[in-house]
Structure formats: C-alpha cells, structure tokens
Design a protein around this motif. Sequence first.
Motif, PDB file in Angstrom:
ATOM      1  N   LEU A  55      -0.388  11.351  27.538  1.00 36.99           N
ATOM      2  CA  LEU A  55       0.592  11.441  28.295  1.00 36.99           C
ATOM      3  C   LEU A  55       1.393  10.298  29.056  1.00 36.99           C
ATOM      4  O   LEU A  55       2.396  10.457  29.138  1.00 36.99           O
ATOM      5  N   ARG A  56       1.007   9.452  28.342  1.00 35.31           N
ATOM      6  CA  ARG A  56       2.090   7.766  28.118  1.00 35.31           C
ATOM      7  C   ARG A  56       3.013   8.331  27.229  1.00 35.31           C
ATOM      8  O   ARG A  56       4.848   7.583  27.921  1.00 35.31           O
ATOM      9  N   TYR A  57       2.816   8.715  26.051  1.00 36.06           N
ATOM     10  CA  TYR A  57       3.647   9.249  25.373  1.00 36.06           C
ATOM     11  C   TYR A  57       5.184  10.216  25.955  1.00 36.06           C
ATOM     12  O   TYR A  57       6.492   9.638  26.351  1.00 36.06           O
ATOM     13  N   GLN A  58       4.381  11.100  26.661  1.00 34.16           N
ATOM     14  CA  GLN A  58       5.324  12.065  27.183  1.00 34.16           C
ATOM     15  C   GLN A  58       6.804  11.768  28.481  1.00 34.16           C
ATOM     16  O   GLN A  58       7.494  12.027  28.877  1.00 34.16           O
ATOM     17  N   ARG A  59       5.929  10.183  28.744  1.00 32.06           N
ATOM     18  CA  ARG A  59       7.050   9.360  30.107  1.00 32.06           C
ATOM     19  C   ARG A  59       7.241   8.127  29.883  1.00 32.06           C
ATOM     20  O   ARG A  59       8.433   7.955  30.367  1.00 32.06           O
ATOM     21  N   PHE A  60       7.449   7.862  28.395  1.00 27.30           N
ATOM     22  CA  PHE A  60       8.044   7.507  27.896  1.00 27.30           C
ATOM     23  C   PHE A  60       7.825   5.652  28.637  1.00 27.30           C
ATOM     24  O   PHE A  60       8.903   5.018  28.092  1.00 27.30           O
ATOM     25  N   ALA A  61       6.536   5.967  28.662  1.00 27.46           N
ATOM     26  CA  ALA A  61       6.449   4.475  29.438  1.00 27.46           C
ATOM     27  C   ALA A  61       5.711   3.529  28.326  1.00 27.46           C
ATOM     28  O   ALA A  61       4.947   3.930  27.705  1.00 27.46           O
ATOM     29  N   ALA A  62       7.255   2.816  27.784  1.00 28.03           N
ATOM     30  CA  ALA A  62       6.341   1.978  26.269  1.00 28.03           C
ATOM     31  C   ALA A  62       6.486   0.224  26.679  1.00 28.03           C
ATOM     32  O   ALA A  62       7.257  -0.538  27.332  1.00 28.03           O
ATOM     33  N   PRO A  63       4.692  -0.410  27.254  1.00 24.77           N
ATOM     34  CA  PRO A  63       4.855  -1.805  27.255  1.00 24.77           C
ATOM     35  C   PRO A  63       5.415  -2.745  26.066  1.00 24.77           C
ATOM     36  O   PRO A  63       5.713  -3.637  26.434  1.00 24.77           O
ATOM     37  N   SER A  64       5.986  -1.795  25.085  1.00 26.39           N
ATOM     38  CA  SER A  64       6.037  -3.090  24.090  1.00 26.39           C
ATOM     39  C   SER A  64       6.976  -2.063  23.045  1.00 26.39           C
ATOM     40  O   SER A  64       6.875  -0.781  22.796  1.00 26.39           O
ATOM     41  N   TRP A  65       7.746  -2.796  21.709  1.00 32.52           N
ATOM     42  CA  TRP A  65       7.821  -2.254  21.153  1.00 32.52           C
ATOM     43  C   TRP A  65       7.592  -2.215  19.563  1.00 32.52           C
ATOM     44  O   TRP A  65       7.789  -1.395  18.473  1.00 32.52           O
ATOM     45  N   ASP A  66       5.804  -2.251  20.189  1.00 30.63           N
ATOM     46  CA  ASP A  66       5.095  -2.476  18.820  1.00 30.63           C
ATOM     47  C   ASP A  66       4.915  -0.775  18.231  1.00 30.63           C
ATOM     48  O   ASP A  66       4.396  -0.277  17.067  1.00 30.63           O
ATOM     49  N   LEU A  67       5.230  -0.094  18.672  1.00 35.17           N
ATOM     50  CA  LEU A  67       5.109   1.493  18.246  1.00 35.17           C
ATOM     51  C   LEU A  67       6.005   2.198  17.784  1.00 35.17           C
ATOM     52  O   LEU A  67       5.849   2.812  16.536  1.00 35.17           O
ATOM     53  N   GLY A  68       7.092   2.002  18.106  1.00 32.33           N
ATOM     54  CA  GLY A  68       8.130   1.802  17.121  1.00 32.33           C
ATOM     55  C   GLY A  68       8.470   0.964  15.904  1.00 32.33           C
ATOM     56  O   GLY A  68       8.608   1.462  14.916  1.00 32.33           O
ATOM     57  N   ILE A  69       7.492  -0.033  16.183  1.00 35.30           N
ATOM     58  CA  ILE A  69       7.906  -1.189  14.197  1.00 35.30           C
ATOM     59  C   ILE A  69       6.396  -0.870  13.608  1.00 35.30           C
ATOM     60  O   ILE A  69       7.045  -0.550  11.806  1.00 35.30           O
ATOM     61  N   PHE A  70       5.430  -0.292  14.325  1.00 37.78           N
ATOM     62  CA  PHE A  70       4.574   0.273  13.395  1.00 37.78           C
ATOM     63  C   PHE A  70       5.083   2.504  12.455  1.00 37.78           C
ATOM     64  O   PHE A  70       4.083   2.592  11.075  1.00 37.78           O
ATOM     65  N   THR A  71       5.356   1.786  13.347  1.00 36.58           N
ATOM     66  CA  THR A  71       6.089   3.617  13.117  1.00 36.58           C
ATOM     67  C   THR A  71       7.345   3.169  11.405  1.00 36.58           C
ATOM     68  O   THR A  71       7.028   4.231  10.878  1.00 36.58           O
ATOM     69  N   GLU A  72       7.823   2.570  11.921  1.00 37.63           N
ATOM     70  CA  GLU A  72       9.072   2.258  10.765  1.00 37.63           C
ATOM     71  C   GLU A  72       7.996   1.815   9.912  1.00 37.63           C
ATOM     72  O   GLU A  72       8.841   1.934   8.649  1.00 37.63           O
ATOM     73  N   ALA A  73       7.606   0.773  10.314  1.00 38.07           N
ATOM     74  CA  ALA A  73       5.587   0.322   8.878  1.00 38.07           C
ATOM     75  C   ALA A  73       5.995   1.371   8.513  1.00 38.07           C
ATOM     76  O   ALA A  73       5.980   1.900   6.712  1.00 38.07           O
ATOM     77  N   GLY A 412      19.295  10.524  11.079  1.00 41.99           N
ATOM     78  CA  GLY A 412      19.458   9.856   9.880  1.00 41.99           C
ATOM     79  C   GLY A 412      21.221   8.669  10.284  1.00 41.99           C
ATOM     80  O   GLY A 412      20.841   8.032   8.777  1.00 41.99           O
ATOM     81  N   VAL A 413      20.803   8.452  11.075  1.00 41.57           N
ATOM     82  CA  VAL A 413      21.581   7.267  11.328  1.00 41.57           C
ATOM     83  C   VAL A 413      21.686   6.459  11.930  1.00 41.57           C
ATOM     84  O   VAL A 413      19.992   6.080  12.679  1.00 41.57           O
ATOM     85  N   THR A 414      22.165   5.300  12.475  1.00 42.58           N
ATOM     86  CA  THR A 414      22.197   4.008  12.535  1.00 42.58           C
ATOM     87  C   THR A 414      21.949   4.403  14.295  1.00 42.58           C
ATOM     88  O   THR A 414      22.948   5.011  14.619  1.00 42.58           O
ATOM     89  N   VAL A 415      20.940   4.060  14.990  1.00 42.71           N
ATOM     90  CA  VAL A 415      20.854   3.533  16.422  1.00 42.71           C
ATOM     91  C   VAL A 415      20.322   2.055  17.290  1.00 42.71           C
ATOM     92  O   VAL A 415      19.599   2.081  16.631  1.00 42.71           O
ATOM     93  N   GLU A 416      20.374   2.316  18.395  1.00 42.41           N
ATOM     94  CA  GLU A 416      20.202   0.895  19.130  1.00 42.41           C
ATOM     95  C   GLU A 416      19.866   1.452  20.258  1.00 42.41           C
ATOM     96  O   GLU A 416      20.476   2.045  20.506  1.00 42.41           O
ATOM     97  N   SER A 417      18.551   0.800  20.836  1.00 41.91           N
ATOM     98  CA  SER A 417      17.527   1.030  22.179  1.00 41.91           C
ATOM     99  C   SER A 417      17.655   0.018  22.582  1.00 41.91           C
ATOM    100  O   SER A 417      16.846   0.062  22.103  1.00 41.91           O
ATOM    101  N   THR A 418      17.197   0.735  23.976  1.00 39.08           N
ATOM    102  CA  THR A 418      16.218   0.469  24.888  1.00 39.08           C
ATOM    103  C   THR A 418      14.642   0.479  24.492  1.00 39.08           C
ATOM    104  O   THR A 418      14.595   1.436  23.396  1.00 39.08           O
ATOM    105  N   MET A 419      13.508   0.185  25.297  1.00 39.55           N
ATOM    106  CA  MET A 419      12.494  -0.084  24.577  1.00 39.55           C
ATOM    107  C   MET A 419      11.787   1.242  24.391  1.00 39.55           C
ATOM    108  O   MET A 419      10.922   2.314  23.408  1.00 39.55           O
ATOM    109  N   GLY A 420      12.403   2.443  25.348  1.00 36.01           N
ATOM    110  CA  GLY A 420      11.426   4.039  25.403  1.00 36.01           C
ATOM    111  C   GLY A 420      11.488   4.417  24.541  1.00 36.01           C
ATOM    112  O   GLY A 420      10.728   5.140  24.079  1.00 36.01           O
ATOM    113  N   PRO A 421      12.873   4.924  24.233  1.00 30.90           N
ATOM    114  CA  PRO A 421      12.731   5.833  23.583  1.00 30.90           C
ATOM    115  C   PRO A 421      12.447   5.192  21.953  1.00 30.90           C
ATOM    116  O   PRO A 421      13.025   6.266  21.052  1.00 30.90           O
ATOM    117  N   LEU A 422      12.596   3.897  21.310  1.00 29.44           N
ATOM    118  CA  LEU A 422      12.531   3.318  20.696  1.00 29.44           C
ATOM    119  C   LEU A 422      11.806   3.968  19.610  1.00 29.44           C
ATOM    120  O   LEU A 422      11.633   4.058  18.403  1.00 29.44           O
TER     121      LEU A 422
END
Length: 487
Positions: A55-73, A412-422
């Motif tokens: 539910l939090r993921y569906q709402r784009f409620a991102a308290p930090s960038w950590d999910l994006g960081i671990f997704t990249e890792a 496959g592109v390079t993209v910069e983003s704010t927190m929610g969609p990261l």
Amino acid sequence: MAETRESAIPSQRVPVWGRTGRAAQAARQGRLREAGPHLALAVLFLLGYGLVELLRYQRFAAPSWDLGIFTEAVKGYAHFGAPTLSIKGPGYNALGDHWSPIVALLAPVWWVWPSPVMLLAAQAALFAWSIGVVSDTTERVLGSRSKGLLIGAAYGLSWGLQRAIDFEFHEIAFAVPLLAVVCRQLLFKRWDRAAWWAMPLVLVKEDMGLTVAAVGVVLLVTARRRSTAAGLVLFGLGFAALTVGVLIPHFNPQHQYDYWAKLPGGTHPQLWQLAIAPFTRLTVWKTCGWLLGIVGFLALRSPLVLLALPTLAWRFASSNSMFWGQDWHYNATLMPILFLALVDAIARLRAGNAGPVLRGFAEGMVPGALAIGAACTVSLPVGVGGLADPGTWSGGQHAAALRDALALVPRGVTVESTMGPLSRLAAADDAYWVGGCKPNPPQYLVLDTEGWNNPPTDLPAYGAAFHPGARFTVVFNRDQVTVLRRQ
C-alpha cells in the motif's frame, strides 16, 4: 540458560534422518503438526506486512531513498557486476558505504522478479520467518503452545518491526531472523550451533561483528565454553575491524569510512565523549524505556540482553540524532533479542526462588506483551478502517499521475528523480538523485513537486540549473508531476 523440559528440546530427540520407513514419516508428520500453528502465525504476519508495504509502495510514499539504493545494489549483483549506487553518485560502490554483501542473496530472485516490490516481499518474508522462530521457541521453552503463539504475535506487532516495515527495505532484514535463530540455539543450549548461526551476521553490516563478539561473551557467561567463546569474540571483533579499516575504505571513492564523522568530536573522538554522550540525551532514555517496557523490563534478567548492547552502544554514541530514537529501522534487530530474553527470564523465574508476585508478573507479561504490541499498531501507516478507502489502495490522483509519468520514461536511459519515483526508476534505468548526474546531463528528469515550498514555475530552467548548457523540454505535466526530456 533457561531450564526446559527435556522432551521439549529438539536436540535430545532421535534425528529424523536417523530413522527409516514409517518411523521417519511419522516423525516428520509429527514435527509438521507441532510447527503448523507457528507457521500459520508467520504466514499471517507475512500477508499483513506485505499488504502494508504494498500500500505504501502504491501511494509512492517514500520516507527515504533506501529502497532505490538497495534496488540498484541487487540489480548490480543480478547482472554479475558491482553493486553500483548511482543514486549516491556516479560509480558509487555499495560496499564503500556499508558492508552488506548478504543482499546479493536476492540476486537470483531478481532474475525472475526484477522489481523493488521483490525486496519488500523479501523483507516481509524474513521478518515472518523470525516470528515463526520466536513463537516455536517460546512453546518449547515454556511448554505451552498458547504462550508461544501469544509471544510470537506480540513480537510480530512490536513497534521495532512495525517501524522497519514502514521504512521500506533495509539490509537488517537479514539480521532479524539470524538473531532469532541464534537466541533460539542459546536457549536450547546448542552452543556450537549458536556460534555458527552468529557468524553470517558479519555479512549483514559492519557493526554486526560486535554483536557476534557479544554472542561469544554470552557463551562464556552461560556455558563456560571458553574456546568457542574466545574464537567468536576474536572473529567478531576482527571482522568488524577488517571491514571498517580495510574493506569499506577500499571500495569507498574517498578511501575512508564515512561514518567516523558521525561520532562526537568527529573522526578523532575522545573516549570520554563516547562514554558520556549517550547519558546526556533524553531521547536515548526514552528509547531504552520503550525497548525494555514492551517486555516488562524482564529482559534484564536474561544474559541474552547482552546481545543488544553493541547496537545500542554505536547508536547512542553517534552524534546523528536519527540513531537515538524509535523511528526508522534501527530497533528491528533488537526485537528478537528482547522477546526471547523475556522467554528466558520467565523460565528462570519458574525454576528459581522468585516470590509469587514476581513470578505472577512474569507470567502475566505473556498476554501483557501482546496487549502492548496491539497498542503499537498505531504506528502502522494505514489503519484497518482506511482499507475501505479506494485512495488507500491506488494512492489517488497524484499517484496515478506518477504512474502515467513513469510510463513515458524508456528503459535503460539515464534519469534523475525526486524521492517518490526513485525506486521504480532504479529498477529499469540508470537512476540518480536530482542533480546527482552533473558530469553528464541525464536524458530525463522526473520531478514530483507535491509538498514543496514555493516550487519552481519554470521547470526546464530548474533542470538546466543543475546541468548548465543542457536544455530540457516538458513531455508530461499533471498534478504536480513533471517529466522533462533533454533535447
């Protein structure tokens, strides 16, 4: 450690693999029947945790960038490459930030489920596994299935786990079940197994080496296993020194351990500063009260509580106030220790000469812990009543705008983003935090300005300010969500 019924200690039964034919089948069926209620409890919490995270993921409620960081890792490991964290900077290696190679275990799952949701599901499963361990261990130690289920449910509802679920994904998800199993083996007096289960903790995070050393101290205090205890202490301390002093600086772009700067006095703190600082902070005392209060302070009667000291020491000694309190994920690793220390304390009071009042209080803490855990559900981001609101499931118009915007960004592109969609962008693209790709302007910018104070009106100029000389065109703009494409 706690006195237990001999029949309740699995190590004193004839191993299943030592039997043949019908006897082995009957033994397996018996074990399944015994474990069934605890497995059902774990599955129930798995579904609950998964729902909250989804539910939090569906709402784009991102308290930090950590999910994006671990997704990249994890994506980097899955592609048989380095765990590069573009979000933290071009070419930044995750092993130069924290020593958490254990997340590579998720790489095979990424091959079939390449999504940040997979990481959230994995964390829910790891936490649920620990619930089954705590529940089953409690039954075997206290000799009551109902008490096992009550303590297991109280542990699952504990504020430390709830805060971690609300925080997205973090590497400590692996430490939680490992610590539960270590405490289980200590309660069952399986000293060597406890040592073996403790050793993988050094792959979770660099500070876990200190916890491994603490397991050695508990072995020395409870079992007088001097050789095993000394080996575990040396292994834990040595690996912690190796990771902080050699391995992390090797992968760090500045060839240093960045978190020394978070100690009082900076990178060269005085010993008196480290010793005194925690006792001068009101938040620290509140956190200790919250931690011990959920188990009626009875955990202090068990040597298992020693396992919590290293984590509390580095957190409370830090100058970063985020480490001191009850938020985020920092208390999750303490929950299995505290609840199984409670179980150990109850067993010790039963076997000792404690007065009837204290013993009655200890027995009453079994349902009492569940009541406290139920009260902690206020920390959940979505209450039960909110589940009837369609906006809770979809996130409303703003989340719909974000989903439509992300559909315009090619893979496959390079993209910069704010927190929610990261995190979503990190799964498919080379994703950066806004302004983090300065040497080479990104092909796309995704900006969610909801909640900004005085958001910029000229967003192409805003993007060009981060990347002088680059020109951006608006290709999507709705409900405070904008996608810019570099010309």
